[in-house]
Write an enzyme that holds these catalytic residues in place. Sequence first.
Site, short mmCIF file in Angstrom:
data_model
loop_
_atom_site.label_atom_id
_atom_site.label_comp_id
_atom_site.label_asym_id
_atom_site.label_seq_id
_atom_site.Cartn_x
_atom_site.Cartn_y
_atom_site.Cartn_z
N ARG A 267 -43.29 47.33 -27.18
CA ARG A 267 -44.03 46.06 -27.27
C ARG A 267 -43.89 45.54 -28.70
O ARG A 267 -44.23 46.22 -29.66
CB ARG A 267 -45.50 46.23 -26.87
N HIS A 271 -51.28 45.77 -29.47
CA HIS A 271 -51.72 46.29 -28.18
C HIS A 271 -52.45 45.19 -27.40
O HIS A 271 -52.15 44.94 -26.23
CB HIS A 271 -52.63 47.49 -28.40
N TYR A 281 -49.90 51.33 -38.00
CA TYR A 281 -49.37 52.55 -37.40
C TYR A 281 -47.89 52.46 -37.04
O TYR A 281 -47.32 53.44 -36.56
CB TYR A 281 -50.19 52.95 -36.16
#
Length: 368
Positions: A267, A271, A281
């Site tokens: 992706r 999120h 991250y």
Amino acid sequence: MAPHTAIDEVNALHEIEARFDTVQILNEEGKIVNDSLMPGLTDDELQEIMRRMVYTRILDQRSVSLNRQGRLGFYAPTAGQEASQIASHFALEKDDFILPGYRDVPQLIWHGLPLEQAFLWSRGHVDGMKGIEKLNILPPQIIIGAQYVQTAGVALGIKKRGKKSVAITYTGDGGSSQGDFYEGINFAGAFKAPAIFVVQNNQFAISTPRSLQTAAKTLAQKAVAAGIPGVAVDGMDPLAVYAAVKRARERAVNGEGPSLIETICYRFGPHTMSGDDPTRYRTEDLDNEWAKKDPLVRFRKFLEERNLWSNEKENETIEQAKEDIKAAIKKADSAPKQKVTDLISVMYEELPYTLKEQYEFYKVKESR
């Protein structure tokens, strides 16, 4: 006494894992690397897959923008997963049932859900999923992995009715760590229910990397424990995804039971738009590495080499998407404001007495 024979469980595990190489048909340059698996799609069908992927990318970009403007509610970006979502859906039939996760709204739209209803669902409006019983879809599941158990039940119902259709569901790599995941594939396998279980391995469950989800080398190999076929495919390759789902569907309608398909993808965005910051991250190098595998770029190269795609076709698709989105958001804006009684009335076929009391209370309150 017979000599002691060591139990070589390590080699047995490695033998199983070695069978789950990633299936690919198109490489990053749009070249066919596995001609034997090339699906028998017509030129028009190949163009339609590309059109839908481009349209979905624009829909994602506009949805992100609308969310930032406060005109949408919950939204989970889809950029990077178009091949996994669109090509898998393209292998289905209208009579098939879709049980989506919250990132899988594009499949619902291409299965017949009006765009304005997708926007209303994002806003939490009851009209967002109005009439979906006619479309063979369920609302996007927010509970991680719960749709896998539901899919096993829907698929069993299809089998008991003797229908030649399937139930397909999607979750992410994080969903494969849920108990519902195992229960769903095990139940469907035990009853040979016509289900297709897709794990969209986009590398991160929010901020948790795939490497921390499980010690398994692949997610596809988890099918072995349930006694069903499993395959890992390049989820950025629409032809590989299509071929895998098409084969799984053929098996299912022929009474051979369910399949598990891991689509290895990425992706590009966060999120969800609810505060996630992927820069905390994910590294820029990792993002750049996966950007080279963009499904739209790859498939565009493949089609252009065959004179099946052009800048003109792409721009027409982009403009059509923008017009449709503009009209749909206008319709969503004009929808009646949701009332508490609207919400209560759709919760049960027959309201329990506690909700009947609340319904009457709010009915009086809203009439003032």
